[in-house]
Write an enzyme that holds these catalytic residues in place. Structure first.
Site, PDB file in Angstrom:
ATOM      1  N   CYS A   1      -5.821   2.537  12.766  1.00 35.39           N
ATOM      2  CA  CYS A   1      -5.412   3.604  11.843  1.00 35.39           C
ATOM      3  C   CYS A   1      -6.277   4.851  12.006  1.00 35.39           C
ATOM      4  O   CYS A   1      -6.510   5.583  11.058  1.00 35.39           O
ATOM      5  CB  CYS A   1      -5.424   3.120  10.393  1.00 35.39           C
ATOM      6  SG  CYS A   1      -7.002   2.426   9.837  1.00 35.39           S
TER       7      CYS A   1
ATOM      8  N   HIS B   1      18.522  24.646 -14.736  1.00 31.82           N
ATOM      9  CA  HIS B   1      19.439  25.561 -14.054  1.00 31.82           C
ATOM     10  C   HIS B   1      18.797  26.191 -12.820  1.00 31.82           C
ATOM     11  O   HIS B   1      19.391  26.218 -11.735  1.00 31.82           O
ATOM     12  CB  HIS B   1      19.900  26.658 -15.030  1.00 31.82           C
ATOM     13  CG  HIS B   1      20.751  27.709 -14.392  1.00 31.82           C
ATOM     14  ND1 HIS B   1      20.222  28.893 -13.900  1.00 31.82           N
ATOM     15  CD2 HIS B   1      22.075  27.737 -14.126  1.00 31.82           C
ATOM     16  CE1 HIS B   1      21.200  29.603 -13.372  1.00 31.82           C
ATOM     17  NE2 HIS B   1      22.330  28.939 -13.503  1.00 31.82           N
TER      18      HIS B   1
END
Length: 611
Positions: free
Chosen positions: A566, A235
């Site tokens: 990279c 909830h």
């Protein structure tokens, strides 16, 4: 009407979309013992599983991620008692197990896909679903008990990328499961009982055990929400998403650790794990419109280490992953030296065994823990960017870094200079680590063949000689990873002068290169990149380094091999990015925070260069 006796088995919730990022290609399943109300209300911290939809539909078994929740209680019928239902404790043995089997996870995921496809066809647009399920403990059958459209992530604007980012980190007070991707701040207000709700003020951080529907009026006033219990389908999580609030659930002890009026920062911007920091930390919010952003000819890829951030990062315009690092997964999620798992039965240090037992309660075969965790980490990254290339670098810890893993000190040498010592390719065929590398190979095979993520390419780091490259490829083939079979491509890091000088020879045995500019600069200039004394000499823009890079790009092109970079230099220095574009590099892989700005710079450069 038949009653599904999930009080004797398990129940939970599944979504056919990632509830936090809106990534559409996964099914998220929460599961716990007993009736499903405990999962919905957040009374327990449930198990969490992710399944990848595209390859599931192709017949693979792509369980990307499994986290065992604490599952302290289960809700059962109060037979012979005064109540309809009651919560009873779950045994420690059952709590350490997953609530449902892998086969049941896959079945629920398949059903979720069928239900989503049905409503998508009916509505004529994508319709992710929020589904409740239950397992009958008498028959072992699974049932779908409710299905409704998901109402938060499916309504997000796909053309606007909003990123929250802490600019400074502080002391972590407690952590849990993150809900959403935002950052919130404010004074703590601990609410332990419903009668204290009137004490809550606008802008407070709500800290409680769990929330109920009648708490929603004060939840709307909160700057963030923190609960002891609950998973990402409870909830508190659902209402927080609807309100656009950051929330952290399942912390277990937040109501004890956090104190009223204490100023805190709630960060859900760092992946699946949410952090509550002490104090009010500075952060920034970046909103970037994506609608008219073009794509350059030079591929712009990303460097990614943390699997928990992968789904979120996938929304940044990109051409795949140029560097996925195993080290982060091993260090953060596995934590144990692979050889300590292989030799678990013969370990003499009782404290090491205790630590291993604590991390691996569900595993009788301790080595399978390493294989599963590494496969799941890489699988999350590969799925997030599927079907684009994801280049996974095999482990590149230095010996001193391996030694810091649990049980590692017994297996690692003490080296004067680990940076150029027993690391990378040299470990993979050496008797001192060969069996550990075998586990890495098993994990990669699982990702490609069990999960169906054949977009994964493998990359070998710090490969000093062509002969060493051949020995590593032979070792991989022993474990079912044969270059060229089932589409497997194997790249090599280009980070040693020998990789450049003998580029044509390396191109004969590998499918591509990725320039590691940090190590290459270190070894070309003879600079220890960890030394602050000579740090001023370290510069990727040095003419000597650029000559080496230009040479290897030309050599790779001549051999028909792909070549990328990279390192961080292209995002730090626009002139270095321009140099790479001029040389005709195939791809530039960057840290995520640099991708958008560097993409725009590359587009300008290509236009100026008429590329």
């Amino acid at each position: 009407q038949q009653m599904v006796r999930s009080d004797l088995a398990a129940a939970g919730v599944l979504f056919t979309i990632d509830t936090e990022t809106g990534f559409p290609d996964v099914v998220l399943i929460n599961a716990s013992y007993g009736l499903g109300e405990n999962v919905v209300q957040g009374t327990v911290n449930p198990d969490e599983y992710y399944v990848f939809k595209p390859t599931l539909k192709q017949g693979f078994r792509p369980i990307l991620h499994k986290i065992s929740g604490s599952k302290e209680f289960k809700l059962i019928y109060d037979i012979g008692g005064s109540k309809m239902v009651k919560n009873v404790p779950v045994s420690l043995q059952d709590r350490s197990r997953f609530a449902i089997s892998d086969e049941e996870i896959l079945t629920l995921a398949r059903w979720g896909c069928l239900i989503e496809d049905h409503y998508t066809a009916k509505k004529g647009r994508s319709c992710p679903m929020d589904i409740e399920w239950a397992k009958d403990g008498q028959t072992g059958d699974l049932f779908i008990v409710q299905a409704r459209p998901e109402t938060v992530q499916s309504r997000k604007d796909p053309d606007m990328l909003e990123t929250y980012r802490l600019t400074q980190r502080g002391r972590v007070l407690i952590q849990g499961r993150s809900v959403g991707e935002k950052i919130g701040q404010g004074p703590v207000r601990v609410i332990k009982h419903v009668e204290n709700l009137q004490d809550f003020r606008e802008g407070d951080v709500l800290v409680t055990d769990k929330t109920d529907p009648d708490w929603e009026p004060i939840m709307k006033k909160a700057s963030a929400i923190v609960t002891n219990r609950g998973g990402r389908t409870c909830h508190a999580a659902i209402v927080s998403r609807e309100l656009g609030l950051p929330a952290i659930v399942g912390t277990e002890r937040a109501t004890e650790v956090l104190k009223d009026e204490q100023m805190v920062t709630i960060s859900c911007a760092e992946g699946d794990t949410g952090f509550i920091y002490e104090g009010k930390l500075p952060f920034e919010v970046e909103r970037v419109p994506l609608k008219n952003l073009g794509r350059p000819k030079t591929q712009v890829m990303m460097n990614v280490a943390n699997p928990e951030e992968a789904f979120s990062l996938s929304f940044i315009p990109n051409d795949g992953i140029g560097l996925a690092r195993e080290e982060f997964i091993i260090n953060t999620f596995i934590k144990i030296h692979p050889l300590a798992l292989l030799e678990y039965e013969h370990l003499e240090d009782a404290s090491v065994k205790t630590k291993i037992d604590h991390l691996t309660p569900a595993y009788t075969d301790k080595t399978q823990y390493f294989v599963d965790k590494l496969a799941q980490g890489v699988g999350m990254i590969a799925a997030a960017f599927y079907p684009k290339d994801v280049i996974v670098r095999m482990s590149d810890f230095k010996s001193n870094e391996y030694a810091n893993l649990i049980g590692g000190r017994d297996y690692e040498p003490t080296e004067e200079n680990p940076m150029i010592g027993f690391r990378g390719a040299s470990r993979y065929y050496d008797p001192r680590y060969r069996e550990g590398f075998a586990l890495e190979c098993q994990a990669m095979k699982k990702v490609r063949e069990d999960m169906g993520l054949t977009n994964v390419k493998l990359m070998i780091p710090f490969c000093r000689t062509v002969e060493e490259g051949k020995r590593v490829l032979e070792e991989m083939a022993k474990h079912g990873l044969k270059r060229g079979e089932k589409g497997l491509e194997v790249y090599v890091m280009c980070e040693i002068p020998s990789n450049v000088i003998l580029a044509e020879e390396f191109a004969e045995i590998f499918d591509g290169f990725s320039i590691g500019s940090n190590d290459l600069t270190q070894l070309v200039l003879g600079v220890d990149r960890d030394s602050e004394i000579v740090a001023h000499v370290f510069d990727e823009r040095n003419p000597a380094v650029k000559i080496f890079i230009a040479h290897v790009i030309k050599a790779a092109k001549a051999k028909g091999r792909k070549i990328g970079i990279c390192g961080q230099a292209p995002s730090d220095y626009p002139e270095f990015a321009q140099f790479l574009v001029e040389q005709g590099i195939d791809s530039i892989s960057l840290n995520p925070d640099a991708v958008l700005k560097t993409t725009m710079k590359i587009l300008e450069m290509e236009k100026a260069l008429s590329v």
